[in-house]
Each structure stands twice: as structure tokens, then as C-alpha cells.
Design an enzyme around this catalytic site. Structure first.
Site, mmCIF file in Angstrom:
data_model
loop_
_atom_site.group_PDB
_atom_site.id
_atom_site.type_symbol
_atom_site.label_atom_id
_atom_site.label_comp_id
_atom_site.label_asym_id
_atom_site.label_seq_id
_atom_site.Cartn_x
_atom_site.Cartn_y
_atom_site.Cartn_z
ATOM 1 N N LEU A 10 0.848 -1.185 0.000
ATOM 2 C CA LEU A 10 0.000 0.000 0.000
ATOM 3 C C LEU A 10 0.890 1.244 0.000
ATOM 4 O O LEU A 10 1.611 1.496 0.964
ATOM 5 C CB LEU A 10 -0.931 -0.012 1.215
ATOM 6 C CG LEU A 10 -1.802 -1.272 1.353
ATOM 7 C CD1 LEU A 10 -2.762 -1.128 2.538
ATOM 8 C CD2 LEU A 10 -2.577 -1.554 0.073
ATOM 9 N N ARG A 17 0.925 15.022 5.834
ATOM 10 C CA ARG A 17 1.642 15.409 7.056
ATOM 11 C C ARG A 17 3.145 15.547 6.842
ATOM 12 O O ARG A 17 3.833 16.157 7.648
ATOM 13 C CB ARG A 17 1.342 14.401 8.169
ATOM 14 C CG ARG A 17 -0.043 14.589 8.787
ATOM 15 C CD ARG A 17 -0.269 13.638 9.938
ATOM 16 N NE ARG A 17 -0.571 12.289 9.458
ATOM 17 C CZ ARG A 17 -0.693 11.226 10.260
ATOM 18 N NH1 ARG A 17 -0.518 11.359 11.563
ATOM 19 N NH2 ARG A 17 -0.980 10.040 9.757
ATOM 20 N N THR A 83 -8.142 0.945 4.429
ATOM 21 C CA THR A 83 -7.156 -0.067 4.029
ATOM 22 C C THR A 83 -7.777 -1.242 3.285
ATOM 23 O O THR A 83 -7.171 -1.792 2.364
ATOM 24 C CB THR A 83 -6.403 -0.582 5.260
ATOM 25 O OG1 THR A 83 -7.352 -0.945 6.284
ATOM 26 C CG2 THR A 83 -5.455 0.474 5.815
#
Length: 460
Positions: A10, A17, A83
């Protein structure tokens, strides 16, 4: 029969951030993109098929993930819905019938092959889902792994945990292995009945148990599961990586006087009995052979330092530098794309670029190979046992023969035959008393300059 495995990485994070203009997984650790560290760990765990789930910078991320021997297929995640949704972006790859499906993250560059192998072993033992967890020094904020009689019965988010469950220190690392033959069915069962309306991969544990399957957890060291979301976390991961690699090298026979001040690249190769003094930085592509000494405050990248050679202090070796056995490149020297022969010495205040220096030669202080004419680079070749005097400029292309001597302060523009002496400097002249005359003249003009009226331009 060996089990087949697909690793789903992933890597579609937005890097919000990180406050970065590029994808988070492209940021380097030890000079290598985070995503490449992860794929390398997969390769070391004998996993050769990778489905890369990408978002921003998709093409660049796919390129950075490339590792020899690993087949990578990229899948674009157009929406960010959790996810579970991200994993299903690779539905096409999952449907190919792999025995094992391993889900990992592209921003965990400290992961090693061992936990990945342990997760696959859990599937081989008949479990449907294997979660990789860790014992947290501070479990606050992490999902807790609820284990009973060896089975993982739930992953409880911190905010949903009871006081008793919050005392659990066994936490979810996020990485997961799934039975490949059941993976699509299990993943399609994940719902989004939660506040965010997202599909969470962690729901698989309870889904598996609800249909009579079994989930377990295997443990990895906490630092290996460290993820990266901010620049501060990136620096922390770099520190952990450096500490681990320094320790490995010292156990292999490398000496570091102040290891915390030595910075290594992902592929730095240091052989037994190499000595590294404080404040040395290695860029990618460096090999240092046995018995070599790297003195303090040196910077080395793309270079080979052969057995018994010494570098520095305050030396810079750039890509293509190749130092022969027992050669020396000393303080405030720079070497680029140049071969320094065995026993040759480039002691101080010198630039050697696009050059060959033969064995046993000595290059005096302040020598420069003038390799660039503003358009092209040219080569300087210095034979064996030659001597180049201090403060000489060798204007390439030029050859200095074996045993030749170049007088100090020379500018050499033509080839020097073997065993010849070359002078390339103006003849010194002495004019008695001239200094006094010049001083008197300058004193005379100084007053006019201070008054703002006079000028030394055109003075006699």
C-alpha cells in the site's frame, strides 16, 4: 511444494503530514526510497510478485520500487476509503490464485524478512489470517491484539477498548497475511458501517471467526513496524536504520571510533578490519576493502577504496573514484572519476578529476587536473612513479609519462615524456628597489582617493 505469494504494498498515501511535494514513500532512508527498502525485504523473503497500490506520483513510485528479480504490477487507488478498499484496488492480481496474500505498507522501511516469513508460515499451518503485531513500549493509541488460547479473536482500537484491554501491550502492526484462495471472498465481506464510512482491513479478524475460520498473530520487533507520516518520524527511522546497520558492520569486523557520527548508505560495503574515524558520511555505491582507513570528516560516494588505502581527513571521493591498494588521498583533496594506482599519494589540497594516476606516483599539494573546457571533460594520465610538484595545473587532455617530474608551479599543456622534467612557468625576474618606488607612488595616490577627487586609473 513451495507456496506462491503475492505481496500487496500500500503506497497511495498523499504525504499530507510530510508537507512534501512528492509521495511519502519516495523519501529516502539511507539514500534509498522507503518503498525500495520494503520491496527489498519482500525479495529477501523469497517473494517475487508484488502488487503496488499507488496514488500520487504513481509512475515515479512504481519506478522507485523496482528491485531485480521482483515482478511489479501497479494499481491506481482513485479514492481513499480505508485499508480494505486499498487492498481491493489490486483485485485483478489477487484473483490469480496465489496461495498467500501478504499486505504491507510502503512507509515501513525497517521491516525485515523474518516477520514476513513467520506470517506466511502461519498460513501454511492452516490459519486464514495472520496479523503481524508487536510488544509496544507505550501502547497508547494502538489497536490491541486480543488473543485467547493462541487464537486472535479481535483487534480492538484504543478508543473502543475497555480499561482491561488497554493494559494489553501486544499491538497491531498493520501488516497482514491472508489465505490467497479465500482472500477475495473475505475482503468483499468488509463493510463500512463506521463513523468514517471506510473499509478497514482489521475487520477481517472478526469476519474470519464469524464464518468458522481462524486468525492468529505473530510478533515482530516494534522498530521494524515503525511507519512514517512526518519529517520528524522520517529522521527517527533514519536514526534506527543507521544504528542497526552500524551494529551489523561492527559485528562483522569493522571498527568505528564514534559510530553514532558515521552515516551509511543502504549499499555501503565495508570489509573486515576497515577503520572509520568520526564524522564520516557514505553516499550510495561505496566499497571499502580490508585494512583501509577512512579518517575523520570525509565524504565518500560512488567510490572504491582498496585494501590498505587511506582517505582523509577532510577528503571527498566522488563517483568513479577508485583508490588502489595502499594509496593515499589526504586532507582537503577531491577525487572524481579517477583511478589512483597502488601506493600513489595525493596528500593534500588537490583536485584529481577524469584522470589516471599510476602506481607509486606522488601528486604535490595544490595540484589541479584541469579537466573541463566549458563543454567537454578531458582525461589526464599520469604514469607510474611520476612526481608532480606543488601548485601545478595539468590542462587536459595531457599525459605525464612514467618517472617524469613536473616542477612546482607549472602549467602543463603538452605531454611530458617518461623520465623527463617539465617546467611550465614564467622565468622569475627581480627589479631592485622597485617595491619602494611603487609604495611611494601608491601613497601619493592614496590621499587623492580619500579626498574623493583623484583616481588610480591611468596613474603612472
Amino acid at each position: 511444494m513451495e507456496r506462491s505469494c503475492l505481496a500487496i504494498v500500500l503506497a497511495a498515501g498523499e504525504s499530507t503530514r510530510m508537507k512534501s511535494s512528492m509521495s511519502k514513500v519516495l523519501h529516502p532512508v539511507a539514500g534509498r526510497p522507503m518503498i525500495a527498502h520494503v520491496v527489498a525485504a519482500l525479495s529477501s523473503a523469497s517473494i517475487s510478485d508484488v502488487a503496488l497500490v499507488v496514488g500520487r506520483d504513481a509512475e515515479t513510485v512504481s519506478g522507485a520500487a523496482g528491485i531485480d528479480g521482483v515482478s511489479i504490477a501497479s494499481f491506481l487507488q482513485k479514492e481513499r476509503l480505508g485499508t480494505g478498499h486499498a487492498v481491493l484496488a489490486a483485485r485483478e492480481a489477487i484473483s490469480k490464485g496465489f496461495d498467500d496474500i501478504l499486505v504491507v505498507f510502503g512507509d515501513t522501511p525497517l521491516i525485515t524478512p523474518e516477520p514476513l516469513k513467520a506470517a506466511r508460515d502461519g498460513l501454511a499451518a492452516g490459519n486464514d489470517v495472520v496479523v503481524i503485531g508487536f510488544e509496544a513500549a507505550d501502547p497508547s493509541g494502538y489497536g490491541r491484539l486480543i488473543v485467547e488460547d493462541g487464537a486472535l479473536i479481535a483487534i480492538r482500537e484504543h478508543k473502543d477498548a475497555t480499561e482491561e484491554e488497554r493494559r494489553i501491550t501486544y499491538c497491531n502492526g498493520g501488516l497482514m497475511a491472508i489465505d490467497g484462495h479465500k482472500a477475495l471472498d473475505l475482503l468483499d465481506r468488509i463493510g463500512n458501517a463506521n463513523v468514517k464510512g471506510e473499509y478497514y482491513l482489521t475487520d477481517l479478524v472478526e469476519i474470519v471467526r464469524a464464518i468458522g475460520g481462524r486468525a492468529i498473530a505473530v510478533e515482530a520487533p516494534e522498530e521494524e513496524l515503525t511507519g512514517c507520516n512526518t519529517r520528524a518520524e522520517l529522521a527517527y527511522i533514519e536514526r534506527l536504520w543507521q544504528q542497526r546497520r552500524r551494529h551489523e558492520l561492527m559485528l562483522s569486523g569493522v571498527s568505528m571510533i564514534a559510530p553514532e557520527t558515521v552515516f551509511l548508505a543502504w549499499d555501503t560495503e565495508l570489509q573486515q578490519d576497515v577503520l572509520i574515524e568520526p564524522n564520516v558520511v557514505f553516499g550510495p555505491g561505496v566499497r571499502v576493502e580490508s585494512g583501509a582507513i577512512i579518517h575523520a570528516f570525509s565524504h565518500i560516494e560512488g567510490a572504491t577504496v582498496r585494501a590498505g588505502a587511506t582517505v582523509g581527513p577532510y577528503a571527498r571521493l566522488r563517483p568513479g573514484a577508485d583508490l588502489g591498494e595502499k594509496s593515499k588521498v589526504g586532507n582537503f583533496c577531491e577525487v572524481k572519476k579517477a583511478e589512483i594506482g597502488a601506493g600513489a599519494k595525493v596528500n593534500h589540497l588537490t583536485y584529481i578529476g577524469d584522470a589516471f594516476v599510476g602506481a607509486g606516483s606522488n601528486i604535490g599539494a595544490g595540484t589541479i587536473t584541469c579537466n573541463y573546457d566549458g563543454v567537454n571533460k578531458h582525461e589526464t594520465r599520469i604514469g607510474e612513479n611520476a612526481f608532480v610538484g606543488s601548485n601545478s595545473s595539468l590542462v587536459a587532455p595531457v599525459t605525464i609519462g612514467d618517472g617524469a617530474l613536473v616542477a612546482s608551479g607549472s602549467v602543463i599543456t603538452e605531454d611530458v615524456p617518461a623520465d623527463a622534467v617539465a617546467f611550465g612557468r614564467a622565468r622569475q625576474e627581480i627589479k631592485p628597489g622597485r617595491a619602494r618606488i611603487l609604495r611611494e607612488r601608491y601613497r601619493g595616490t592614496e590621499g587623492r582617493e580619500k579626498g574623493g577627487q583623484g583616481s588610480r586609473v591611468g596613474s603612472r
